[in-house]
Design an enzyme around this catalytic site. Structure first.
Site, short mmCIF file in Angstrom:
data_model
loop_
_atom_site.label_atom_id
_atom_site.label_comp_id
_atom_site.label_asym_id
_atom_site.label_seq_id
_atom_site.Cartn_x
_atom_site.Cartn_y
_atom_site.Cartn_z
N TYR A 147 -9.87 9.87 -4.51
CA TYR A 147 -8.51 9.82 -5.03
C TYR A 147 -8.47 10.60 -6.35
CZ TYR A 147 -6.90 6.27 -1.68
OH TYR A 147 -6.54 5.60 -0.55
N ASP A 192 3.15 7.66 -3.96
CA ASP A 192 3.60 7.99 -5.30
C ASP A 192 5.13 7.89 -5.41
OD1 ASP A 192 1.02 8.57 -6.25
OD2 ASP A 192 1.10 10.58 -5.41
N ASP A 198 0.87 -1.18 0.00
CA ASP A 198 0.00 0.00 0.00
C ASP A 198 0.91 1.23 0.00
OD1 ASP A 198 -2.08 1.75 0.21
OD2 ASP A 198 -2.86 0.97 2.11
#
Length: 342
Positions: free
Chosen positions: A271, A204, A201
């Site tokens: 998101y 970026d 998880d």
């Protein structure tokens, strides 16, 4: 972690944004966010998520009340109540989860790899994911005997247990062992071929988090997962980060030689652009007739978990499993040559 491990992924992120950034924070290493100041992010009763990783756009959520603010050893942690999405978790000013839509991410990143296996999973590792949502979903699978989590920031599980009990319930499962540690080192130190599934998880691939998308980390993941097992990692947004996804897929194709590499998507409104992907990499199994095809669900769809008061699935199903691998033509063309079955 040392910053000498700069990869083409980080360079491509810079090309997209024009500068170095630190965005969706990692649970494995310390970020140093360049998000807007607190005054700009919370203004006129609204929270606005702005970043050079998604230039020219912002996600806005109307705020009822900020209920928690603190700085951990690694990042700023904030929780607020919103009008439209319930309770919202921010790490360094970036939306991590909301009551309303978190299941769309947690269910998919957990069940896609577990249900794609040829035989039921017994041992699973989660790198990051300190809110507990992935643990909740993994706990639905009765075949799993061990669930390990490597999370560097102890404040994230603590805050989740207080403000997001429906996600943090995963920590209550007796099969879960929480390791507060550097997730990258934990993977590097893991026994070879130990895990059936590893879920990453991640954040970026820029700034300090870039190592989570680099070849040395994926080689460590490849070593730690068993033949025929699956590594499933957060893999960015098709609308914003296609060059990054293309580089990631090409690198995974090399590291998981003889296995398979696939890209799946889920839709989650809070998101950026409402879409985020997952890269599923299966390790070659010399005893298998062909590489694992994760597009077909081979394990049964899990149900509710009464002992933890976890209800029915809200997003994942056998049908959505296969459908999530169907890519729009622009993405399929860009990733051609790196994906195994798409």
């Amino acid at each position: 972690m040392p910053k000498s491990l700069l990869s083409d992924l980080g360079k491509k992120a810079e090309q997209l944004t024009g500068e170095r950034t630190h965005d969706r924070p990692s649970s494995a290493i310390h970020p140093n966010s360049n998000m807007t100041s607190k005054t700009d992010a919370f203004k006129d009763g609204w929270f606005r998520e702005m970043s050079t990783m998604w230039p020219g756009q912002a996600m806005g959520i109307k705020v009822k009340e900020v209920v928690y603010e603190a700085k951990s050893d690694f990042q700023d942690v904030c929780v607020f109540e919103s009008e439209a999405y319930g309770t919202v978790l921010l790490l360094d000013g970036v939306i991590q989860a909301t009551d309303r839509d978190e299941f769309a991410y947690q269910e998919m990143i957990a069940h896609l790899p577990v249900c794609a296996l040829d035989k039921p999973a017994k041992r699973v590792l989660v790198v990051g994911g300190g809110d507990g949502g992935v643990l909740r979903e993994l706990a639905r699978h009765s075949s799993i005997e061990e669930i390990h989590m490597a999370e560097i920031d102890k404040m994230v599980p603590e805050v989740s247990k207080k403000y997001f009990p429906n996600m943090a319930v995963g920590f209550e499962d007796p099969r879960v062992t929480l390791h507060i540690c550097d997730g990258i080192k934990f993977v590097q130190d893991a026994a070879p071929d130990y895990y059936d599934v590893i879920v990453v998880d991640s954040s970026d691939p820029v700034g300090p988090a870039e190592v989570l998308f680099e070849r040395p980390f994926f080689e460590a993941l490849h070593r730690a997962v068993r033949p025929g097992g699956i590594v499933c990692t957060q893999a960015e947004c098709l609308w914003l980060h296609l060059p990054i996804i293309k580089s990631l897929a090409a690198m995974c194709h090399e590291v998981f030689e003889g296995g398979s590499v696939s890209y799946a998507t889920t839709h989650i409104p809070t998101y950026p652009c409402g879409q985020i992907g997952m890269m599923l990499c299966s390790k070659a199994d010399p005893n298998a007739a062909a590489p694992l095809n994760p597009i077909l669900a081979k394990q049964p769809c899990p149900g509710p978990l009464a002992k933890l008061n976890v209800g029915d699935l809200q997003y994942y199903s056998t049908e959505i499993h296969s459908a999530s691998f169907a890519l729009p033509k622009f993405a399929k063309d860009a990733l051609a040559g790196s994906l195994s079955f798409q």
